[in-house]
Design an enzyme around this catalytic site. Structure first.
Site, mmCIF file in Angstrom:
data_model
loop_
_atom_site.group_PDB
_atom_site.id
_atom_site.type_symbol
_atom_site.label_atom_id
_atom_site.label_comp_id
_atom_site.label_asym_id
_atom_site.label_seq_id
_atom_site.Cartn_x
_atom_site.Cartn_y
_atom_site.Cartn_z
ATOM 1 N N ASP A 161 -0.276 -4.900 6.007
ATOM 2 C CA ASP A 161 -1.236 -5.770 5.321
ATOM 3 C C ASP A 161 -0.976 -5.854 3.821
ATOM 4 O OD1 ASP A 161 -1.942 -3.001 5.339
ATOM 5 O OD2 ASP A 161 -3.827 -3.534 4.369
ATOM 6 N N GLU A 162 -1.425 -6.956 3.251
ATOM 7 C CA GLU A 162 -1.536 -7.142 1.798
ATOM 8 C C GLU A 162 -0.285 -6.718 1.016
ATOM 9 O OE1 GLU A 162 -6.342 -6.771 1.332
ATOM 10 O OE2 GLU A 162 -5.243 -4.896 1.252
ATOM 11 N N ALA A 163 0.869 -7.135 1.503
ATOM 12 C CA ALA A 163 2.112 -6.787 0.797
ATOM 13 C C ALA A 163 2.491 -7.925 -0.151
ATOM 14 C CB ALA A 163 3.227 -6.539 1.807
ATOM 15 N N ASP A 219 -1.992 -10.060 8.816
ATOM 16 C CA ASP A 219 -1.351 -10.733 7.675
ATOM 17 C C ASP A 219 0.075 -10.231 7.444
ATOM 18 O OD1 ASP A 219 -2.841 -8.396 7.012
ATOM 19 O OD2 ASP A 219 -2.757 -8.874 4.883
ATOM 20 N N HIS A 260 0.823 -1.227 0.000
ATOM 21 C CA HIS A 260 0.000 0.000 0.000
ATOM 22 C C HIS A 260 0.851 1.269 0.000
ATOM 23 C CE1 HIS A 260 -3.791 -2.126 0.300
ATOM 24 N NE2 HIS A 260 -3.329 -2.849 1.296
#
Ligand code: ACM
Ligand code: ZN
Length: 489
Positions: free
Chosen positions: A251-253, A303, A188
């Protein structure tokens, strides 16, 4: 230290009598036996007394008195009250869409009256960097602007100056709300990379993202310049945000860039890390150490905490709830970590009521199975704003669901839904008085047909080509990692 009061909470209308005084007439009485945020309220013929051991206890007593005397008359009552959790938060994502300071102040005002005590401020994402950082001026010069959103031709821009952020912190503090800043990395990070391409693995120029989902440009975990960047941002923001917690995202890397980056792969070798998960944990740990030097504790989305080397000093924000993540939360709690509970299924308010009705939020038990209650730092609801473009939509998503999260922060025992709905009548009054929009009870608990219709409309809007691209990236990421680690074995 305060002793705990034996009865967790008690509400009793002693008679149908009412008095001519209101919250403004309260007498404050010190009682060292009451817990820090707790209070005892007594309203009778002798007047209104609020017993407390702290300013915040008095504040909550007054808030309750305001609710009770909203019609100008105080009922005869005795209340003993204290929160279940010391952390009771709500998040607003100001990166996907920008909301002015005044909007935030008003939502903090409402939250304080629901006795929430943390505003989690999501300040950076792929689609915008919103916090002024003096050492990196391009973050806001370039990173706070995008030309459009999914081809709609409407630019989105805006950032918060240091003065703006201080104003929010001060306003919140007056209402006993702490402000948790979040700078989200290593994923992000597209807006920051658009401003400073050297923060990425390949150094290529990119634009601030105009679509949502998960993007492949991540902060390089190999180059020391990335760590200096994070340290500087932490230094500057810590001067503004006195809260003892600081959110560093995680998150969400995606790993796609790291897999092909010499610097990242060298770092894995040098630091003797098992894989890219451990590389991320290493990165989060370094920021957590930096924060610890300032007496602060890092919070990371769960996560971003998959590497075995992750520090147990980091608070795990539990948003992903699959059995695998539940097991990780249980292990982390056993190792001494604190868990902040923000389940996707119940506390993600960016999703329509057809998917997450009010009742589901209210009924959610905030202590994950197997996690001891003492390991739960608290609860937090999330308002992501990919599809929240204006204040009215923001309000409709937040209110009244936020009241259900607030109740879970204060009460383990009042789980009767019909009773909650009665109490909500007073909350609706407050929403009207403070000028925010909301979903009605019927909208918040839609019938199956209305719920499906709402969900369908939401899905049609969200699921476009750019989101499909995002799913493809996720799949590719998984495949590449699998290839790499099957080769190794
Ligand atoms: C998240 O919802 N990406 C934390
Ligand atoms: Zn790299």
């Amino acid at each position: 230290m305060n002793k705990l009061i034996p009865a967790p909470e008690k509400f009793e209308l002693l008679s149908s009598e009412q008095y001519g005084y209101t919250a403004a007439d309260a007498e404050r009485i010190f009682d060292e036996n009451l817990p820090y945020e707790g209070y005892r309220l007594r309203a009778d013929g002798d007047g209104l007394k609020i017993y407390c051991s702290s300013d915040v206890g008095y504040f909550y007593g007054k808030v309750t008195a305001e609710w009770l005397s909203a019609d100008g008359k105080m009922p005869h009552a005795e209340i003993l009250d204290r929160p279940v959790f010391g952390y009771r938060g709500f998040m607003i994502d100001t990166a996907r869409h920008f909301f002015p300071v005044e909007t935030l102040l008003n939502r903090i005002e409402v939250a304080a009256r629901l006795k929430l005590n943390v505003f989690h401020w999501h300040l950076s994402d792929d689609q915008g960097w919103r916090a002024q950082i003096e050492a990196y001026p391009k973050l806001t010069e370039i990173g706070s602007f995008r030309t459009d959103t999914r081809g709609d031709g409407k630019p989105v821009k805006g950032f918060y100056t240091k003065e703006d952020m201080r104003k929010v912190v001060e306003f919140a503090a007056e209402r006993h709300v702490s402000v948790l800043p979040e700078i989200d990395f290593p994923g992000h990070m597209s807006a920051a990379i658009a401003a400073y391409p050297s923060l990425s693995c390949d150094g290529k120029e990119i634009a601030v993202k105009d679509s949502f989902g998960i993007h492949e440009n991540v902060l390089c975990a190999g180059k020391e310049t990335s760590y200096r960047f994070i340290d500087t941002v932490i230094d500057e923001l810590s001067e503004i945000f006195p809260f003892k917690y600081f959110h560093i995202g995680g998150d969400e890397a995606l790993r796609l860039k790291w897999l092909e980056c010499e610097d990242c792969q060298r770092k894995i070798a040098e630091e003797d890390l098992a894989d890219e998960e451990e590389l991320q944990a290493y990165m989060m740990n370094r920021a957590a150490e930096k924060l610890a030097e300032k007496g602060k504790t890092a919070i990371v989305w769960n996560d971003g905490m998959k590497g075995e080397n992750i520090s147990e000093s980091i608070v795990m924000q539990y948003w992903k709830e699959s059995p695998d993540y539940l097991n990780r939360a249980v292990s982390a709690a056993k190792a001494g970590a604190k868990i902040l509970v923000s389940p996707f299924s119940a506390y993600y308010f960016d999703y329509p009521y057809g998917m997450t009705p009010l009742k589901k939020t209210f009924k959610f038990n905030p202590v994950p199975k197997g996690v001891p209650e003492r390991s739960v730092l608290g609860v937090e609801c999330e308002l992501w704003t990919e599809y929240v473009t204006d204040e009215a939509t923001l309000d409709k998503r937040l209110y009244p669901r936020i009241a259900a999260t607030a109740e879970r922060g204060w009460s383990k025992f009042h789980t009767d839904y019909d009773d909650f709905k009665l109490r909500l009548t007073a909350a609706y009054n407050m929403f009207d008085n403070l000028g925010v929009k909301y979903a009605t009870i019927n909208e918040a608990d839609p019938n199956p047909v209305a719920g499906l219709k709402e969900l369908f409309k939401f899905g049609i809007n969200a699921l476009d080509g750019t989101l499909i691209e995002s799913f493809k990236r996720l799949k590719l990421n998984k495949k590449r990692l699998k290839e790499k680690y099957s080769r190794k074995r």
